[in-house]
Write an enzyme that holds these catalytic residues in place. Sequence first.
Site, PDB file in Angstrom:
ATOM      1  CB  CYS A 154      12.873 -23.215  99.975  1.00 38.71           C
ATOM      2  SG  CYS A 154      12.346 -24.152  98.540  1.00 38.71           S
ATOM      3  CD  GLU A 165      12.343 -24.993 107.060  1.00 34.23           C
ATOM      4  OE1 GLU A 165      13.828 -24.655 106.875  1.00 34.23           O
ATOM      5  OE2 GLU A 165      11.593 -24.907 106.134  1.00 34.23           O
ATOM      6  CG  HIS A 184      12.831 -26.887 103.321  1.00 34.84           C
ATOM      7  ND1 HIS A 184      12.112 -25.796 103.533  1.00 34.84           N
ATOM      8  CD2 HIS A 184      12.827 -27.134 102.003  1.00 34.84           C
ATOM      9  CE1 HIS A 184      11.301 -25.299 102.371  1.00 34.84           C
ATOM     10  NE2 HIS A 184      11.674 -26.140 101.297  1.00 34.84           N
TER      11      HIS A 184
END
Lengths: 206, 251
Positions: free
Chosen positions: A89, A191, A189
């Site tokens: 990001c 994750e 993202h």
Amino acid sequence: MKKITIVDYGSGNVLSAQKSFIKITKDNNIKANVLISKNLDDIKNSTHLVLPGQGAFSTCMSGIKNTPGLADELYEFAIIKKRPFLGICVGMQMLANESEEKGQHKGLGWIEGRIKSIPNKNLKLPHMGWNTVKPIKNDNLIETSDDYYFVHSYYFECRNKENILAETQYGINFTSIIGKENIYGVQFHPEKSSSQGLNLLKNFIN
Amino acid sequence: MNKVRIIPCLDVKDGRVVKGINFIDLIDAGDPVEQAKHYSENGADEICFLDISASLENRDTMINVVEKTANEVFIPLTVGGGISSIENIQSLLRAGADKISINSAAIIEPEIIKKSSEYFGNQCIVVAVDAKKIQNDWYVFSHGGTKNTGIYALEWIEKVQKFGAGEILLTSMDKDGTKSGFDTDLLCKVSQLLQIPLIASGGVGELSHFYDGISLGNANALLAASVFHFNEISIKEVKKYLLSKNVNVRI
């Protein structure tokens, strides 16, 4: 034994990144130590570095600059030693030369480009939610098109086409994965992008 | 283009999932971590936890639930309910939440929206609005929908957007728990005011209601609770249905 360090310079949800790598390494029997750290020795001894980033570009850059020795250590790791480095990001955006988010700000300048705001065109901003990441260059990080989770209002305008690994459409086509030798950046993202996100992180450490 | 998000909302009380019908008559529906994991594996685009007892009780239970969830669930997690300070927000984000939803605290002190979005970034600040129609206007209700603030909902939503909210989570008090569909009239009016994403909540009972939230209400995300918790409709069914109606969803 891999040593994966999530660089902690006071920004964002570093915990999620750590938990993702712990999950991947555990599930795949990869021996690894996953740290959240800003300790220069930890960074020096890492095999893989992850630079997260949330909030404003300038705040994130100041976070790095205000941590004594951190910028130099990151440079040593990624540019001199050419070890695997992943920006997530705003962590990706900081790889650019400069950003026009709330003024003009200098970035790390490792991958040539400029951070610009997504043209409004009646689109909701931030660009928030799941969108398709389409690979345009063969790379181990991502093999096929899939959906990943985005939250951003600015994008990386890449100067050299060969650094663009994948693109995403939101009003415009923007670069969602950049890559230059050992340095990677993802605008979304991983994750937070379910199994495909974890898979991308697994590809990064393999 | 961006996909419409389907968000199951878990009302959590004392670390357990419950869902109120019109905010009362709570029925226990399970463990939040297990449920969040189940939803994540079955197509949820995000998870929302609403701590419905937060203003009355010790908040550590919720922080613990968030931490455990973040170990197992790798999609965005929003946490709301009783959040009243920057410290609250920080501790939940640190525990692994991605977004925080503020409701009553924003009504009492709107500056908290400004402060928190400047500090943490507006991407993690969701403002939840509970609206009820009285005669021809919608009013904002606070404190779990028990108190009429007398504030016009449309004016309030414009204001919180200006103050830096990253998203609006709009619940129709009239529709919540009724299974008669979203208040698409309200959604449509609100979506016209917004440059930020709108999450529709309250009233889903059948598949067609999800489509109405998009086609009539112009929402960017759809939130539901009991239809999912009691297995009346699965998220996969919703997505399959929306896809058949040419709505862009993540499969």
